[in-house]
Design an enzyme around this catalytic site. Sequence first.
Site, PDB file in Angstrom:
ATOM      1  N   GLU A  30       0.110  -0.886   5.789  1.00 44.55           N
ATOM      2  CA  GLU A  30       1.046  -0.246   6.691  1.00 44.55           C
ATOM      3  C   GLU A  30       1.021   1.274   6.647  1.00 44.55           C
ATOM      4  OE1 GLU A  30       4.715   1.241   7.913  1.00 44.55           O
ATOM      5  OE2 GLU A  30       3.938   1.862   6.081  1.00 44.55           O
ATOM      6  N   ASP A  65       0.754  -1.142   0.017  1.00 46.53           N
ATOM      7  CA  ASP A  65      -0.028   0.096  -0.160  1.00 46.53           C
ATOM      8  C   ASP A  65       0.940   1.413   0.038  1.00 46.53           C
ATOM      9  OD1 ASP A  65       0.999  -0.726   2.692  1.00 46.53           O
ATOM     10  OD2 ASP A  65      -0.599   0.796   3.373  1.00 46.53           O
TER      11      ASP A  65
HETATM   12 ZN    ZN Z   1       6.802   2.070   4.345  1.00 46.43          ZN
HETATM   13 ZN    ZN Z   2       5.594   4.729   4.280  1.00 52.57          ZN
END
Ligand code: ZN
Ligand code: ZN
Lengths: 483, 483
Positions: free
Chosen positions: B167, B100
Amino acid sequence: MVAPKQFLDYVEANSTRFIDRLAEAVAIPSISGDASRRNDVFKMAAWVKAELEKFGVKTDSIPLGKQHIEGQVLDLPPAIVGRIGDDPKKKTILIYGHFDVQPANVSDGWNTDPFKLHFDKETGKMFGRGSTDDKGPIMGWLNVLEAHHKQGLPLPVNLRFCFEGMEESGSEGLDDFIAAEAKKGASGWFGGVDAVCISDNYWLNDRTPALTYGLRGLAYFNIVISGPGADLHSGIFGGAVFEPMNALVALLGKLVTQDGRILIPGVYDGISAADADELQIYENLDYSVADLEAAAGGHIAVSQDKATVIMARMRNPSLSIHGIEGAFSGVGAKTVIPANVGGKFSLRLVPPQQPDDIRAKVEKYLHEEFAKLNTRCSMKIEYLHGGIPWVADHKHWNYEAAKIATESVYRKSPDFTREGGSIPVTLTFAENLGVNVLLLPMGRGDDGAHSTNEKLDVSNYIQGTKLLGSYLYEVAEITGTKA
Amino acid sequence: MVAPKQFLDYVEANSTRFIDRLAEAVAIPSISGDASRRNDVFKMAAWVKAELEKFGVKTDSIPLGKQHIEGQVLDLPPAIVGRIGDDPKKKTILIYGHFDVQPANVSDGWNTDPFKLHFDKETGKMFGRGSTDDKGPIMGWLNVLEAHHKQGLPLPVNLRFCFEGMEESGSEGLDDFIAAEAKKGASGWFGGVDAVCISDNYWLNDRTPALTYGLRGLAYFNIVISGPGADLHSGIFGGAVFEPMNALVALLGKLVTQDGRILIPGVYDGISAADADELQIYENLDYSVADLEAAAGGHIAVSQDKATVIMARMRNPSLSIHGIEGAFSGVGAKTVIPANVGGKFSLRLVPPQQPDDIRAKVEKYLHEEFAKLNTRCSMKIEYLHGGIPWVADHKHWNYEAAKIATESVYRKSPDFTREGGSIPVTLTFAENLGVNVLLLPMGRGDDGAHSTNEKLDVSNYIQGTKLLGSYLYEVAEITGTKA
Ligand SMILES: [Zn+2]
Ligand SMILES: [Zn+2]
Ligand SMILES: [Zn+2]
Ligand SMILES: [Zn+2]
């Protein structure tokens, strides 16, 4: 001279119609700060002009130029000026009011439609935007005019009117007009004016009428601290660099003690202690520490002594920190080191403080304190705004007349108050016309001007109408300089 | 064991195709923080899974539950796990990455479309969102797999993969999955893992490769000061009441000196001074005060001594003030006394500091200092967020292998760095699997992850692919515990 029974009876007999008049005015959402409502401010101006003319006042609609707002160029609402009476043997009083209002939406928390006057007969409260600020007082003057016009009663004084539609948006355009008219002297709209009466503030409480003879001035600052080229991540840079926010809170922490003593050297220079006379005014006020804390919504008064607290809000300077620009201000936990932060604070000023002198003292002090920090960030001080303080002679016949009128209508001596904030047009009139200015409030301290559920008590409206009329009769009667 | 020439030559020969692979990945705008892009994160997950399978990796797509975002309930993107190799004589390395990305719009200031990889051949820079964070490193692993698969080269170690798609939005759901899999032991996806390798951070500068063995922890606070029932007008109340902002700046001013020494008693307890060995690491780093100030965009380093500044950002705790919630934060000159203000600050922690202990010390100190203020406002301390610091054994074979691989690919010894911020998944792996975790960055310090015009240098991408492969060969070779 007490106002004639014929006038007072007419006011009582026509109170329902007077309430309808207020309802009609409130129904026009004349919000000066909202470009999409500008037409309503014009509509309101025309409405006021027509009402004045109905009662024999000669009027004019004065264009005040253009305004840049929300990316548009709009015409400013006109000032509506008027004159009635030219008897050189009578005093001439200039009346000021504003027919624009603050924004209001039901969704802000109003219990009723803010632009539909809601008269709660049980409590006697009339709710609506502008009810007390400032359409109620303007209606009061229209009611006085109607009572005299309809009954063929001569007015005891010559009257001049200056009603504006931009007060809630900084009175844009008005100062220039007043200054220009004042320069015209006798031939101007304000020629021959002996005193000014402004009804646009409030009693100290909900019990006792007030006359207001002072306003604090203002000096507004922004301490801008810069360091990094852009916002930094505290994980990467925290500890390794001088941080602007750290310098800013250090400086903001050196401005004023928790209980309000300003720490800037010289800031109190020339401010005299209150003498016995003045202290007597504060002791006489119908106001308590409990009143202050109720209005503030917390037990946070700086003192439990009545006079101390009253002087703190009315006649002493103060310093407040308003906020920070450029730092993280959202919810949540952002780990930013803000690169450029501005700390906003202002001082309220009292005579003989002058904004320019205060500015110099503030800047000198901040530069000294900043140097002591030994940070490698840089500091710039912005002066955003200033206004001089104002105190009128409250023993002038203008106040004496208002005092007698208040006693006759309310059977109670008025509180002589000073306001902590500013009503800039007061100074404009005082300086340009060189005459005494009286602040003669109609509404109560809990009316909630600018707030949700703004209201005017019907008794303040009807007694207030009598008060405005009575004030004119006392002015006519009283010994005093006829300019 | 140096990586075979066959592998290294394949990488060189196929670099154009590898760039195309990165371009394909960048073209999927897999922004985890934007609900409207959630489908693209799913698309990206499927893309990564398909690539892994092409090269003989057995994979699974692990659902991680639901997310509440922007008033909707969305499926979390899956974690893509994979395994290749089950030779009990080989070490097993777990690879982590995230597919992501942060949001990006041309209007933010990008010179090119952020979701169309722009390869500037003159400078060797490849611009695009996710180019360096963290699609580049994932592509690096895919390139390594391809080189072995296409040429029938056996991998020198068993590999396990854990790629996630949340993340940039707090890795929602992943911790639970890792903990659950770890509990399964040999039968779980992470059974038999000897060490972890994470490529999701950056070199200290743009010149020297780095291995990262430490991350600072965090303790984030909000000091909430309340007083009035609602925001007050400084004209009316200024001077008469205790003001929350005044108390807040006083407290924020007592947290840390301008040059970064934290004033909270006991906060440095247990933190040892750097010994000669450790100081040597900092002295060896290819980093200068000038590098720090260039990155910060200002001459604001707390010291001109290299080791002092490096330790300040890597191995010492720090305290930063992030901002104020609830005060005036706009432009202009609003004369408000804010009723409820929150002062946000956080400490970066280093071993042996623990967030809970730091929290207790911060709260005790603030309560004591608040009591000294003698204000009648009230204070509440909110603890918003915490994370423990992490330091790995940088003499472990996992680091030794990475060091040798770096020297063979870059002909340069890597900087051994600690990061000032946190990469939470590092701790999750370290704690749940109980093995050494290596942070092996691919990109440079000036790549601009999370910023506009994020880039990855083509040399970092191609040499980085060689480095990842070489690291596996050195791991296979090196003496070290086989779990
Ligand atoms: Zn990262
Ligand atoms: Zn990042
Ligand atoms: Zn008003
Ligand atoms: Zn107003």
